[in-house]
Structure formats: structure tokens, C-alpha cells
Design an enzyme around this catalytic site. Structure first.
Site, mmCIF file in Angstrom:
data_model
loop_
_atom_site.group_PDB
_atom_site.id
_atom_site.type_symbol
_atom_site.label_atom_id
_atom_site.label_comp_id
_atom_site.label_asym_id
_atom_site.label_seq_id
_atom_site.Cartn_x
_atom_site.Cartn_y
_atom_site.Cartn_z
ATOM 1 N N GLN A 125 0.832 -1.208 0.000
ATOM 2 C CA GLN A 125 0.000 0.000 0.000
ATOM 3 C C GLN A 125 0.859 1.248 0.000
ATOM 4 O OE1 GLN A 125 -2.816 0.183 3.191
ATOM 5 N NE2 GLN A 125 -3.811 2.010 2.399
ATOM 6 N N GLY A 174 6.621 1.033 5.526
ATOM 7 C CA GLY A 174 7.444 0.013 4.877
ATOM 8 C C GLY A 174 7.523 0.212 3.375
ATOM 9 N N CYS A 175 6.415 0.573 2.777
ATOM 10 C CA CYS A 175 6.394 0.775 1.327
ATOM 11 C C CYS A 175 7.190 2.017 0.944
ATOM 12 C CB CYS A 175 4.956 0.872 0.835
ATOM 13 S SG CYS A 175 4.032 -0.656 1.141
ATOM 14 N N THR A 176 7.107 3.055 1.768
ATOM 15 C CA THR A 176 7.891 4.257 1.516
ATOM 16 C C THR A 176 9.386 3.965 1.670
ATOM 17 O OG1 THR A 176 6.052 5.673 2.172
ATOM 18 C CG2 THR A 176 8.253 6.659 2.227
ATOM 19 N N ALA A 219 10.356 2.097 -1.544
ATOM 20 C CA ALA A 219 10.371 2.991 -2.712
ATOM 21 C C ALA A 219 11.533 3.975 -2.653
ATOM 22 C CB ALA A 219 9.044 3.738 -2.802
#
Length: 128
Positions: free
Chosen positions: A20, A25-27, A30
Site C-alpha cells: 500500500q 514500509g512501502c515508503t 520505494a
């Protein structure tokens, strides 16, 4: 719209899949690919992100973090399912794929942590 053929026609690709946009974690994942984009590009690999987020959420996240690569949206989760990135509850498993120019998958890491995805992908591509 970017097709899978277009992604690997002229260069290899690192496709990272995240659960998401706008989450910690995704940031982390990325921004790690953002920090290593030159090392990957120097070896002939472009970076792409993929999740089931709506395009507007992807665009906002991309702008907020100045992400220099395309973020792809698979809201119906067909591609995510085909790649083995769906959990039984239809949640998304964090993954990355290193794909050679022309389309051969060179490395697939399904279920990798946000802290490990970038260094593992970069090490695979660079041999370091």
C-alpha cells in the site's frame, strides 16, 4: 498504460511490489529504489513499482516522495495474482522481480521485507 513487453523491450527492469502506497514500509522500499536508481540504470535496468492502489493514490505518493519511476496500478489484482504476490486473503505480499531485457525473469523475491528488498535487488543486478 505500460505493457510488460514495453517494460523490457529496450532494457531490463526491476519491478517491486508493495502492499500500500503511503505506508512506512512501502515508503522505505520505494525511497531505497530511488536512492539506487543510478546504480540500476548504469547496469541497464529501469525501476517500476506496482500495487493495487488507485492511480490517484499512486500519483500523490509519487509526488510527495519525488519518486523517479513509474508506479503501476493493478486494482483488480490480476497481474499481482499472476506474479504470486497475493495472499490467501487477497492482501499483497511484498516482492521484487529482476527481469532481463527481453523478458526473462532473472530473480524473484516473494515475501521479502521492506528493509531487504532494495539491497537484495541491487546486489543481484550489480553483483556486489
Amino acid at each position: 498504460m505500460i505493457s510488460s513487453k514495453d517494460m523490457v523491450r529496450d532494457h531490463g527492469a526491476v519491478l517491486f511490489i508493495y502492499p500500500q502506497a503511503c505506508t512506512s514500509g512501502c515508503t522505505l522500499q520505494a525511497n531505497g529504489f530511488k536512492a539506487n536508481i543510478r546504480a540500476l540504470a548504469d547496469r541497464g535496468y529501469a525501476v517500476y513499482g506496482l500495487s493495487a492502489d488507485e492511480p490517484a493514490a499512486q500519483a500523490g505518493w509519487k509526488a510527495e516522495h519525488s519518486l523517479p519511476f513509474p508506479l503501476l496500478s493493478d486494482t483488480d489484482k490480476q497481474v499481482l495474482g499472476a506474479l504470486g504476490a497475493l495472499k490467501p486473503d487477497r492482501g499483497i505480499t511484498r516482492c521484487h522481480f529482476v527481469i532481463a531485457k527481453g523478458g526473462k525473469v532473472e530473480d524473484a523475491q516473494i515475501g521479502i521485507g521492506s528493509k531487504d528488498s532494495v539491497p537484495v535487488a541491487v546486489a543481484f543486478v550489480t553483483g556486489k
